[in-house]
Design a protein around this motif. Structure first.
Motif, PDB file in Angstrom:
ATOM      1  N   ASN A   1       0.726  -1.182   0.105  1.00  0.00           N
ATOM      2  CA  ASN A   1      -0.188   0.023   0.191  1.00  0.00           C
ATOM      3  C   ASN A   1       0.782   1.082  -0.075  1.00  0.00           C
ATOM      4  N   THR A   2       1.907   1.254  -0.657  1.00  0.00           N
ATOM      5  CA  THR A   2       2.805   2.379  -0.435  1.00  0.00           C
ATOM      6  C   THR A   2       3.364   2.633  -2.110  1.00  0.00           C
ATOM      7  N   PHE A   3       3.882   3.649  -2.277  1.00  0.00           N
ATOM      8  CA  PHE A   3       4.460   4.133  -3.529  1.00  0.00           C
ATOM      9  C   PHE A   3       5.962   3.955  -3.075  1.00  0.00           C
ATOM     10  N   LYS A   4       6.934   3.555  -3.796  1.00  0.00           N
ATOM     11  CA  LYS A   4       8.289   3.117  -3.655  1.00  0.00           C
ATOM     12  C   LYS A   4       9.157   3.658  -4.760  1.00  0.00           C
ATOM     13  N   VAL A   5      10.246   4.018  -4.534  1.00  0.00           N
ATOM     14  CA  VAL A   5      11.303   4.420  -5.450  1.00  0.00           C
ATOM     15  C   VAL A   5      12.497   3.465  -5.110  1.00  0.00           C
ATOM     16  N   LEU A   6      12.909   2.726  -6.203  1.00  0.00           N
ATOM     17  CA  LEU A   6      13.905   1.854  -6.398  1.00  0.00           C
ATOM     18  C   LEU A   6      15.130   2.567  -7.143  1.00  0.00           C
ATOM     19  N   ASN A   7      16.249   2.267  -6.883  1.00  0.00           N
ATOM     20  CA  ASN A   7      17.386   2.523  -7.570  1.00  0.00           C
ATOM     21  C   ASN A   7      17.935   1.624  -8.627  1.00  0.00           C
ATOM     22  N   ARG A   8      18.967   1.590  -9.555  1.00  0.00           N
ATOM     23  CA  ARG A   8      18.857   1.066 -10.570  1.00  0.00           C
ATOM     24  C   ARG A   8      19.281  -0.669 -10.121  1.00  0.00           C
ATOM     25  N   GLN A   9      19.884  -0.891  -8.760  1.00  0.00           N
ATOM     26  CA  GLN A   9      19.788  -2.060  -8.355  1.00  0.00           C
ATOM     27  C   GLN A   9      18.634  -2.595  -7.755  1.00  0.00           C
ATOM     28  N   ASN A  10      17.548  -1.989  -7.953  1.00  0.00           N
ATOM     29  CA  ASN A  10      16.252  -2.465  -7.470  1.00  0.00           C
ATOM     30  C   ASN A  10      16.330  -2.543  -5.946  1.00  0.00           C
ATOM     31  N   THR A  11      17.129  -1.469  -5.281  1.00  0.00           N
ATOM     32  CA  THR A  11      17.185  -1.460  -3.719  1.00  0.00           C
ATOM     33  C   THR A  11      16.149  -0.258  -3.417  1.00  0.00           C
TER      34      THR A  11
ATOM     35  N   PRO B   1       3.114   5.928   2.202  1.00  0.00           N
ATOM     36  CA  PRO B   1       1.658   5.495   1.790  1.00  0.00           C
ATOM     37  C   PRO B   1       0.892   6.240   0.678  1.00  0.00           C
ATOM     38  N   ILE B   2       0.255   5.093  -0.013  1.00  0.00           N
ATOM     39  CA  ILE B   2      -0.723   5.629  -1.085  1.00  0.00           C
ATOM     40  C   ILE B   2      -1.837   6.472  -0.535  1.00  0.00           C
ATOM     41  N   ASP B   3      -2.158   7.506  -0.683  1.00  0.00           N
ATOM     42  CA  ASP B   3      -3.249   8.196  -0.135  1.00  0.00           C
ATOM     43  C   ASP B   3      -4.506   8.077  -1.289  1.00  0.00           C
ATOM     44  N   PRO B   4      -5.652   7.615  -0.710  1.00  0.00           N
ATOM     45  CA  PRO B   4      -6.768   7.430  -1.661  1.00  0.00           C
ATOM     46  C   PRO B   4      -7.306   8.628  -2.191  1.00  0.00           C
ATOM     47  N   THR B   5      -7.149   9.835  -1.589  1.00  0.00           N
ATOM     48  CA  THR B   5      -7.845  11.050  -1.956  1.00  0.00           C
ATOM     49  C   THR B   5      -7.015  12.153  -2.462  1.00  0.00           C
ATOM     50  N   ALA B   6      -5.861  12.313  -2.016  1.00  0.00           N
ATOM     51  CA  ALA B   6      -5.215  13.373  -2.153  1.00  0.00           C
ATOM     52  C   ALA B   6      -4.177  13.432  -3.415  1.00  0.00           C
ATOM     53  N   TRP B   7      -3.791  14.430  -4.221  1.00  0.00           N
ATOM     54  CA  TRP B   7      -2.853  14.534  -5.043  1.00  0.00           C
ATOM     55  C   TRP B   7      -1.426  14.199  -4.314  1.00  0.00           C
ATOM     56  N   GLN B   8      -0.476  13.469  -4.947  1.00  0.00           N
ATOM     57  CA  GLN B   8       0.457  13.141  -4.232  1.00  0.00           C
ATOM     58  C   GLN B   8       1.597  13.603  -5.320  1.00  0.00           C
ATOM     59  N   ASN B   9       2.621  14.544  -4.946  1.00  0.00           N
ATOM     60  CA  ASN B   9       3.537  15.132  -5.890  1.00  0.00           C
ATOM     61  C   ASN B   9       4.806  14.575  -5.640  1.00  0.00           C
ATOM     62  N   PHE B  10       5.555  14.147  -7.030  1.00  0.00           N
ATOM     63  CA  PHE B  10       6.868  13.696  -6.796  1.00  0.00           C
ATOM     64  C   PHE B  10       7.760  14.549  -7.784  1.00  0.00           C
ATOM     65  N   ALA B  11       9.166  14.455  -7.452  1.00  0.00           N
ATOM     66  CA  ALA B  11      10.096  14.926  -8.173  1.00  0.00           C
ATOM     67  C   ALA B  11      11.275  14.090  -8.046  1.00  0.00           C
ATOM     68  N   ILE B  12      11.752  13.474  -9.055  1.00  0.00           N
ATOM     69  CA  ILE B  12      12.968  12.739  -9.205  1.00  0.00           C
ATOM     70  C   ILE B  12      14.203  13.364  -9.962  1.00  0.00           C
ATOM     71  N   THR B  13      15.319  13.689  -9.197  1.00  0.00           N
ATOM     72  CA  THR B  13      16.467  14.203  -9.723  1.00  0.00           C
ATOM     73  C   THR B  13      17.421  13.238 -10.150  1.00  0.00           C
ATOM     74  N   LEU B  14      17.923  13.197 -11.602  1.00  0.00           N
ATOM     75  CA  LEU B  14      18.977  12.343 -11.800  1.00  0.00           C
ATOM     76  C   LEU B  14      20.187  13.269 -12.384  1.00  0.00           C
ATOM     77  N   ASP B  15      21.341  13.272 -11.802  1.00  0.00           N
ATOM     78  CA  ASP B  15      22.533  13.761 -12.259  1.00  0.00           C
ATOM     79  C   ASP B  15      23.275  12.922 -13.140  1.00  0.00           C
ATOM     80  N   PHE B  16      23.223  13.228 -14.469  1.00  0.00           N
ATOM     81  CA  PHE B  16      23.873  12.373 -15.124  1.00  0.00           C
ATOM     82  C   PHE B  16      25.525  12.316 -15.201  1.00  0.00           C
TER      83      PHE B  16
END
Length: 285
Positions: free
Chosen positions: A176-186, A192-207
């Motif tokens: 019942n959660t949103f998860k962020v995994l890295n390249r090694q799937n760690t 938690p997943i909220d059933p009613t709210a907007w949930q905002n995410f940003a993921i920064t990749l420094d190449f």
């Protein structure tokens, strides 16, 4: 004296105005790729390169995007405004991409995001997206879902995964959660997943430095860093994938076989999709 008819009209207008509250997030960095959906877009606009902000051919099964994308009255996400709206990606029993019979899959690729030589895989880039749940098209969290990810050009790995549901082979994961995994799937973070709210995410990749960092907020709160800049292998170019990839159960060959129930009718609402240039630490919060 105001007539009863006019009073009803005024009250309805006031309710409507409140229901379409717009986000207040300010974009302060250069936008590299825009997945914002203009408010006047119709379903058939998503079937043509000339009118869709996304690739009209990928990623979907035999059904056109006009048949699987919805435009719910979900209010506005953090970075949407009066000129843009949210979009819902849905999957059903026919959502089989190419010959990937184990998956049920549909997703968005922003136009201009190419598999090789993409402007999304140089320097420092931050992918923004907001998600909201559809109470009528809930995900079956006994399955594993990829919702947003960046796939290397040779399809051998993902630089990161934004996932939900029951992660295959990880019995201690909370479905019942949103998860962020890295390249090694760690797993590096979850919420938690909220059933009613907007949930905002940003993921920064420094190449350049090979790092990954996650930001998060709810509804119209500003984003906050929820991880440090973590070491990650960002090599291999590739594309950002945004939508739903539902894995099967009961198999080790998840791409080609396994159990998927019949009568699937699931959706994920997305808003405020864009990729920005985060050079010199620029992040829109």
């Amino acid at each position: 004296m105001i007539s009863s008819t006019l009073l009803v009209t005024l009250l309805a207008s006031a309710v409507s105005a409140r229901s379409i509250k717009r986000g207040t997030g300010a974009i302060k960095c250069p936008v590299v790729l825009s997945g914002f959906v203009p408010v006047d877009k119709t379903p058939t606009d998503f079937d043509s390169y000339a009118t869709s902000p996304f690739n009209p051919d990928y990623v979907r099964g035999s059904e056109k995007f006009s048949e699987i994308l919805l435009f719910p009255d979900a209010g506005s996400s953090h970075f949407d405004n009066a000129s843009t709206k949210s979009v819902e990606v849905t999957i059903n029993d026919q959502s089989i991409f190419q010959t990937q019979n184990g998956f049920r899959r549909a997703g968005l690729q922003i136009q201009g995001d190419t598999n090789e030589g993409s402007p999304g895989t140089t320097g420092v880039r931050t992918l923004h997206f907001s998600v909201k749940q559809d109470a009528e098209r809930t995900l079956n969290l006994t399955h594993e879902y990829l919702n947003v990810w960046h796939e290397a050009a040779d399809f051998s790995a993902n630089q990161f995964n934004f996932q939900s549901g029951t992660i295959i082979g990880k019995s201690d994961s909370d479905p019942n959660t949103f998860k962020v995994l890295n390249r090694q799937n760690t797993q590096v973070w979850e919420t938690p997943i909220d059933p009613t709210a907007w949930q905002n995410f940003a993921i920064t990749l420094d190449f350049d430095k090979n790092t990954l960092q996650v930001y998060y907020s709810k509804d119209d709160e500003p984003l906050e860093a929820v991880t440090d800049a973590l070491t990650n292998d960002n090599s291999g170019e590739g594309q950002y994938q945004i939508g739903i990839l539902k894995k099967p159960t009961g198999t080790s060959d998840v791409v080609n076989s396994g159990f998927q129930e019949t009568g699937i009718d699931e959706g994920q609402i997305y808003g405020g999709i864009f990729l920005e240039d985060s050079a010199d630490g620029c992040i829109s919060l």
